[in-house]
Write a protein that holds these residues in place. Structure first.
Motif, PDB file in Angstrom:
ATOM      1  N   LEU B   6       0.360  -2.524  -4.223  1.00 12.57           N
ATOM      2  CA  LEU B   6       1.239  -1.382  -4.033  1.00 12.57           C
ATOM      3  C   LEU B   6       0.776  -1.106  -2.413  1.00 12.57           C
ATOM      4  CD1 LEU B   6       3.423   0.807  -4.062  1.00 12.57           C
ATOM      5  CD2 LEU B   6       1.246   2.337  -4.976  1.00 12.57           C
ATOM      6  N   GLN B   7       1.812  -1.229  -1.521  1.00 13.25           N
ATOM      7  CA  GLN B   7       1.659  -0.950   0.064  1.00 13.25           C
ATOM      8  C   GLN B   7       2.503   0.036   0.293  1.00 13.25           C
ATOM      9  OE1 GLN B   7       1.494  -4.344   2.596  1.00 13.25           O
ATOM     10  NE2 GLN B   7       1.065  -5.706   0.957  1.00 13.25           N
ATOM     11  N   PHE B   8       1.917   1.024   1.233  1.00 15.45           N
ATOM     12  CA  PHE B   8       2.732   2.210   1.983  1.00 15.45           C
ATOM     13  C   PHE B   8       2.155   2.628   2.841  1.00 15.45           C
ATOM     14  CE2 PHE B   8       0.376   4.182  -1.548  1.00 15.45           C
ATOM     15  CZ  PHE B   8      -0.272   5.149  -0.993  1.00 15.45           C
ATOM     16  N   ALA B  16      -3.107  -0.427   1.177  1.00 13.64           N
ATOM     17  CA  ALA B  16      -2.833  -1.519   0.262  1.00 13.64           C
ATOM     18  C   ALA B  16      -3.769  -1.079  -1.021  1.00 13.64           C
ATOM     19  CB  ALA B  16      -2.814  -2.919   0.614  1.00 13.64           C
ATOM     20  N   ILE B  17      -3.275  -0.924  -2.137  1.00 14.39           N
ATOM     21  CA  ILE B  17      -4.049  -0.741  -3.134  1.00 14.39           C
ATOM     22  C   ILE B  17      -3.472  -1.125  -4.661  1.00 14.39           C
ATOM     23  CG2 ILE B  17      -4.891   1.648  -2.251  1.00 14.39           C
ATOM     24  CD1 ILE B  17      -2.721   2.870  -4.171  1.00 14.39           C
ATOM     25  N   PHE B  18      -4.279  -1.361  -5.361  1.00 18.78           N
ATOM     26  CA  PHE B  18      -3.623  -1.831  -6.824  1.00 18.78           C
ATOM     27  C   PHE B  18      -3.817  -0.684  -7.775  1.00 18.78           C
ATOM     28  CE2 PHE B  18      -5.518  -5.706  -4.881  1.00 18.78           C
ATOM     29  CZ  PHE B  18      -4.642  -6.759  -5.117  1.00 18.78           C
ATOM     30  N   VAL B  19      -2.670  -0.461  -8.309  1.00 18.68           N
ATOM     31  CA  VAL B  19      -2.588   0.509  -9.386  1.00 18.68           C
ATOM     32  C   VAL B  19      -2.168   0.083 -10.656  1.00 18.68           C
ATOM     33  CG1 VAL B  19      -1.789   2.220  -7.661  1.00 18.68           C
ATOM     34  CG2 VAL B  19      -0.129   1.008  -9.022  1.00 18.68           C
ATOM     35  N   ASP B  20      -2.413   0.836 -11.637  1.00 16.72           N
ATOM     36  CA  ASP B  20      -1.953   0.647 -13.119  1.00 16.72           C
ATOM     37  C   ASP B  20      -0.730   1.146 -13.366  1.00 16.72           C
ATOM     38  OD1 ASP B  20      -4.598  -0.420 -14.429  1.00 16.72           O
ATOM     39  OD2 ASP B  20      -5.407   1.808 -14.216  1.00 16.72           O
ATOM     40  N   GLY B  21       0.160   0.419 -13.919  1.00 14.58           N
ATOM     41  CA  GLY B  21       1.438   1.037 -14.475  1.00 14.58           C
ATOM     42  C   GLY B  21       1.306   2.150 -15.082  1.00 14.58           C
ATOM     43  N   LEU B  65       6.037   8.328  -9.486  1.00 13.71           N
ATOM     44  CA  LEU B  65       5.292   7.127 -10.099  1.00 13.71           C
ATOM     45  C   LEU B  65       4.878   6.521  -8.672  1.00 13.71           C
ATOM     46  CD1 LEU B  65       7.228   5.287 -12.863  1.00 13.71           C
ATOM     47  CD2 LEU B  65       4.727   6.115 -12.877  1.00 13.71           C
ATOM     48  N   ALA B  66       3.748   6.222  -8.830  1.00 11.34           N
ATOM     49  CA  ALA B  66       3.215   5.580  -7.316  1.00 11.34           C
ATOM     50  C   ALA B  66       3.864   4.456  -7.048  1.00 11.34           C
ATOM     51  CB  ALA B  66       1.495   5.091  -7.808  1.00 11.34           C
ATOM     52  N   GLU B  67       4.208   3.668  -7.971  1.00 12.04           N
ATOM     53  CA  GLU B  67       4.957   2.237  -7.482  1.00 12.04           C
ATOM     54  C   GLU B  67       6.144   2.430  -6.845  1.00 12.04           C
ATOM     55  OE1 GLU B  67       5.929   0.183 -11.594  1.00 12.04           O
ATOM     56  OE2 GLU B  67       4.243   1.479 -11.980  1.00 12.04           O
ATOM     57  N   THR B  68       6.821   3.704  -7.170  1.00  9.84           N
ATOM     58  CA  THR B  68       8.055   4.008  -6.190  1.00  9.84           C
ATOM     59  C   THR B  68       7.827   4.226  -4.773  1.00  9.84           C
ATOM     60  OG1 THR B  68       7.683   6.355  -6.840  1.00  9.84           O
ATOM     61  CG2 THR B  68       8.904   5.107  -8.727  1.00  9.84           C
ATOM     62  N   VAL B  69       6.642   4.263  -4.343  1.00  7.39           N
ATOM     63  CA  VAL B  69       6.565   4.758  -2.996  1.00  7.39           C
ATOM     64  C   VAL B  69       6.402   3.447  -2.130  1.00  7.39           C
ATOM     65  CG1 VAL B  69       5.866   6.919  -3.419  1.00  7.39           C
ATOM     66  CG2 VAL B  69       4.134   5.292  -2.906  1.00  7.39           C
TER      67      VAL B  69
END
Lengths: 340, 158
Positions: B6-8, B16-21, B65-69
């Motif tokens: 995930l990047q924002f 840039a990070i890695f997140v769990d779903g 949700l983190a992935e939405t950003v």
């Protein structure tokens, strides 16, 4: 549907701290080699401003600028004993302990300064700006920093002080059982105006007017903040929040902020506060403590205002729309009381 | 479960990070980015103290949700002051004694910033509306409302 206006008042007589003897708090004050002072407490500042107030008390007693005092709180491993932050006791109990500690530290500081200036300590005074000078001869002066350095590195002294405040035990009259439950009382009166909707049972705050007598206000802005915020909490207890709405049945109890209700920014009302300062004989610089009393008069004043508006007497908190509506129905409709 | 890259933008800086779903934005900010200014209050959108701005709009990070950003711009309280200078809202909060315990303050400041960014001269009613999703236990809201109005008026009201 009619909205009825009502006005109610309540007065309180509020004892500061816990009662009947004891209730101790301790403070330690020491100077650092820089000439700044540290107050060690294990008392906790929950946001009400005890760090600011004890800092002011220490600086004033030592005769140094408030910037020169650091207050270290909330660690019972490193700080001296304190009963805790409750019962509106912080300013009064902890403040008294800090004052005693600062007084002792000031004594050592003046002795150390006297040795440096080669005068009698009784002839010295502080200027409140970080200097100590001979009375009537301000040019014969030494800074608190230089005194701290001299004490520590030359004279081998610690500029420090110990303080404790302990409420004297109240003797019990063997004949009557009479005793003095507290040494220090604050007082308040609050008038609440509400609007009650006789169709929904909803109560809206219209305005509050209050007068608080709380000794000397050591920090007037913090006192005002406490009174404004505390009245909100009083409204919240009077009308909204409870962990057990159907006590003793735990069913339907709130689980989160959506169900555990509190007034939001749209539910508050104007609140005009008058602060009366009558110094307490046993308070630090005359202070009592506005702590919990800021919420207390709101509850009975609101209950009285509801009675005044629709004639129902609800003595079970919080006064929810359901309770108001049931009571109005039980008496066959709203019965507005006389307005004074 | 595999991690999602995930990047924002976080306060003007690319991260840039890695997140769990299923990771929410609040957890991503606090635990993966290390920005502790958004607070965890209720974790279900009831208190407002986790509020952040996403592309300038106010959001509850605990319900996002983190992935939405991905690719979007997040502002938190951590990015509010410019260097050593407090943001006018922060200065107004201090001057107006708008914090006691301070736990609601990050959310209040973000809600206030979202308001002033889109409406530089709000009415009192606008301010109340803007912070109506935020709970404060200490102040009774009045000092917070006054602080926001003071910041909008450009005066450091005493």
């Amino acid at each position: 549907m009619t909205r009825h206006r009502g006005r109610g008042m309540a007065s309180i007589n509020y004892p500061i701290g816990m009662n009947l003897g004891g209730d101790p708090s301790q403070a330690l004050v020491h100077s650092n080699p820089s000439g700044k002072f540290t107050v060690a407490l294990s008392s906790i500042d929950l946001g009400q401003g005890m760090k600011s107030v004890t800092r002011q008390i220490c600086a004033e007693t030592l005769g140094v600028p408030v910037e020169d005092v650091y207050v270290d709180t909330a660690d019972s491993d490193t700080g001296p004993h304190c009963m805790g932050s409750f019962a509106s006791r912080g300013t009064h109990r902890v403040g008294n302990a800090v004052m005693a500690a600062a007084r002792e530290a000031r004594g050592v500081m003046m002795e150390a300064a006297a040795e440096e200036l080669e005068v009698n300590a009784a002839d010295l005074e502080t200027d409140g700006r970080g200097n100590i000078h001979v009375k009537g001869a301000p040019h014969r002066s030494i800074s608190t920093k230089d005194v701290a350095i001299a004490a520590q590195f030359k004279q081998g002294k610690t500029i420090s002080g110990r303080g404790i405040f302990l409420v004297p035990l109240s003797d019990v009259d063997p004949e009557t059982g009479e005793m003095s439950p507290a040494t220090c009382y604050a007082h308040a009166c609050l008038v609440a105006e509400v609007e009650v909707d006789d169709e929904t049972g909803e109560v809206a705050m219209v305005r509050m007017d209050s007068a608080y007598e709380l000794g000397r206000a050591l920090n007037p802005r913090l006192v005002e903040q406490q009174l404004v915020g505390g009245a909100w909490m009083g409204v919240s207890h009077a009308l909204y929040e409870t962990p057990e709405p159907y006590y003793p049945d735990p069913a339907h109890g709130p689980r989160d902020f959506v169900e555990y209700l509190m007034p939001g920014p749209g539910d508050i009302c104007a609140h005009d506060i008058a602060v009366l300062e009558r110094p307490a004989p046993d308070g630090p610089f005359g202070a009592k403590g506005p702590g919990e009393m800021c919420a207390n008069p709101v509850l009975p004043a609101v209950a009285n205002a509801i009675f005044n508006a629709v004639g129902v007497r609800i003595d079970d908190l919080p006064i929810t729309p359901e309770k108001v509506l049931r009571a109005i129905k039980a008496q066959g409709g709203a019965r507005p009381q006389a307005r004074h | 479960m595999s991690k999602i890259p995930l990047q924002f933008r976080h306060n003007g800086r690319d991260v840039a990070i890695f997140v769990d779903g299923g990771t929410n934005l609040l957890v991503a900010l606090r635990e993966l980015i290390g920005d502790m200014t958004p607070k965890f209050g209720c974790g279900q959108g009831g208190c407002g103290t986790c509020s952040v701005l996403i592309d300038g709009e106010l959001h509850l990070s605990c319900l996002t949700l983190a992935e939405t950003v991905a690719g979007r711009s997040i502002e938190t309280l951590d990015g509010m002051k410019q260097g050593p200078n407090l943001h006018p809202l922060q200065r107004a909060f201090a001057d107006n004694f708008a914090a006691q315990c301070g736990y609601c303050t990050p959310g209040m400041l973000m809600a206030a910033k979202a308001l002033l960014d889109r409406n530089p001269s709000p009415s009192r009613a606008d301010v109340i509306e803007a912070i109506s999703g935020n709970i404060c236990r200490c102040t009774g809201y009045e000092p917070i409302i006054n602080a926001i109005l003071a910041a909008a008026g450009g005066r450091a009201s005493a």
